[in-house]
Design an enzyme around this catalytic site. Sequence first.
Site, PDB file in Angstrom:
ATOM      1  N   CYS A 130       0.893  -1.157   0.000  1.00 32.27           N
ATOM      2  CA  CYS A 130       0.000   0.000   0.000  1.00 32.27           C
ATOM      3  C   CYS A 130       0.932   1.207   0.000  1.00 32.27           C
ATOM      4  O   CYS A 130       1.586   1.474   1.001  1.00 32.27           O
ATOM      5  CB  CYS A 130      -0.916   0.033   1.217  1.00 32.27           C
ATOM      6  SG  CYS A 130      -1.865   1.570   1.245  1.00 32.27           S
ATOM      7  N   CYS A 156      -0.549   4.165   2.570  1.00 25.69           N
ATOM      8  CA  CYS A 156      -0.588   3.989   4.026  1.00 25.69           C
ATOM      9  C   CYS A 156      -0.342   2.527   4.362  1.00 25.69           C
ATOM     10  O   CYS A 156       0.779   2.057   4.247  1.00 25.69           O
ATOM     11  CB  CYS A 156      -1.882   4.524   4.606  1.00 25.69           C
ATOM     12  SG  CYS A 156      -3.371   4.058   3.699  1.00 25.69           S
ATOM     13  N   SER A 157      -1.366   1.803   4.769  1.00 30.66           N
ATOM     14  CA  SER A 157      -1.134   0.420   5.187  1.00 30.66           C
ATOM     15  C   SER A 157      -2.354  -0.443   4.922  1.00 30.66           C
ATOM     16  O   SER A 157      -2.635  -1.349   5.694  1.00 30.66           O
ATOM     17  CB  SER A 157      -0.769   0.381   6.666  1.00 30.66           C
ATOM     18  OG  SER A 157      -1.796   1.007   7.412  1.00 30.66           O
ATOM     19  N   CYS A 158      -3.099  -0.175   3.842  1.00 28.55           N
ATOM     20  CA  CYS A 158      -4.275  -0.994   3.528  1.00 28.55           C
ATOM     21  C   CYS A 158      -3.848  -2.449   3.374  1.00 28.55           C
ATOM     22  O   CYS A 158      -2.822  -2.743   2.755  1.00 28.55           O
ATOM     23  CB  CYS A 158      -4.950  -0.493   2.253  1.00 28.55           C
ATOM     24  SG  CYS A 158      -5.561   1.184   2.436  1.00 28.55           S
TER      25      CYS A 158
HETATM   26 FE    FE Z   1      -3.449   2.197   2.707  1.00 27.00          FE
END
Ligand code: FE
Length: 203
Positions: free
Chosen positions: A103, A106-108
């Site tokens: 991602c 961010c951190s999906c």
């Molecule tokens: Fe994300």
Amino acid sequence: MTSDHSHLPSETALRAKALESLLVEKGLVKPEALDAIVETYQDKVGPQNGAHLVALAWTDPEFRRRLLADASDTAAEMGYFGRQGEHLKAIENTPEVHNLVVCTLCSCYPWTVLGLPPVWYKSAPYRSRAVSEPRSVLDEFGTELPENVTVRVWDSTSEMRYLVVPMRPAGTEGWSVEQLRKLVTRNSMIGVEPALPPEQVAP
Ligand code: FE
């Protein structure tokens, strides 16, 4: 005998504990409710769910077809649904194509099938280098791919999260779903490593 209890918890853990005590004291949350949430992410939601889907796909062509066509529905049918599990897409590694998930923003991450993302997945270097130099990143995980293999990078968003279906390791013919599950690691479902070779797991 050394004792783990002699080590102080991390500052984050101490702060979380202080916050929890305060919320409980003020009557804002019940300790049982917090325990249930922690238990969910420790025991129920995690890469063992994704590993189950992969092992089924390896052994059942019809399940594999459905998983690749509609992973969200297929995972939900198996009871793997919830927060951050919507809009799931399964992508399959082949001898020609290797898939890697990141991602960049961010951190999906697909929580329902992989649990919470590892720290490195959320780090700035992984997020940029997975796109700019995916083969170097794979090298650092010990994953060497032949030159002729295409590396495809999938950028996750809140609209779409990905589950890599790694290739089934050779030498696992006749293995049951329960045996095969043990070969499917979290990292193999992010695409940074292959599934474990059979000799690493007692059949
Ligand atoms: Fe994300």
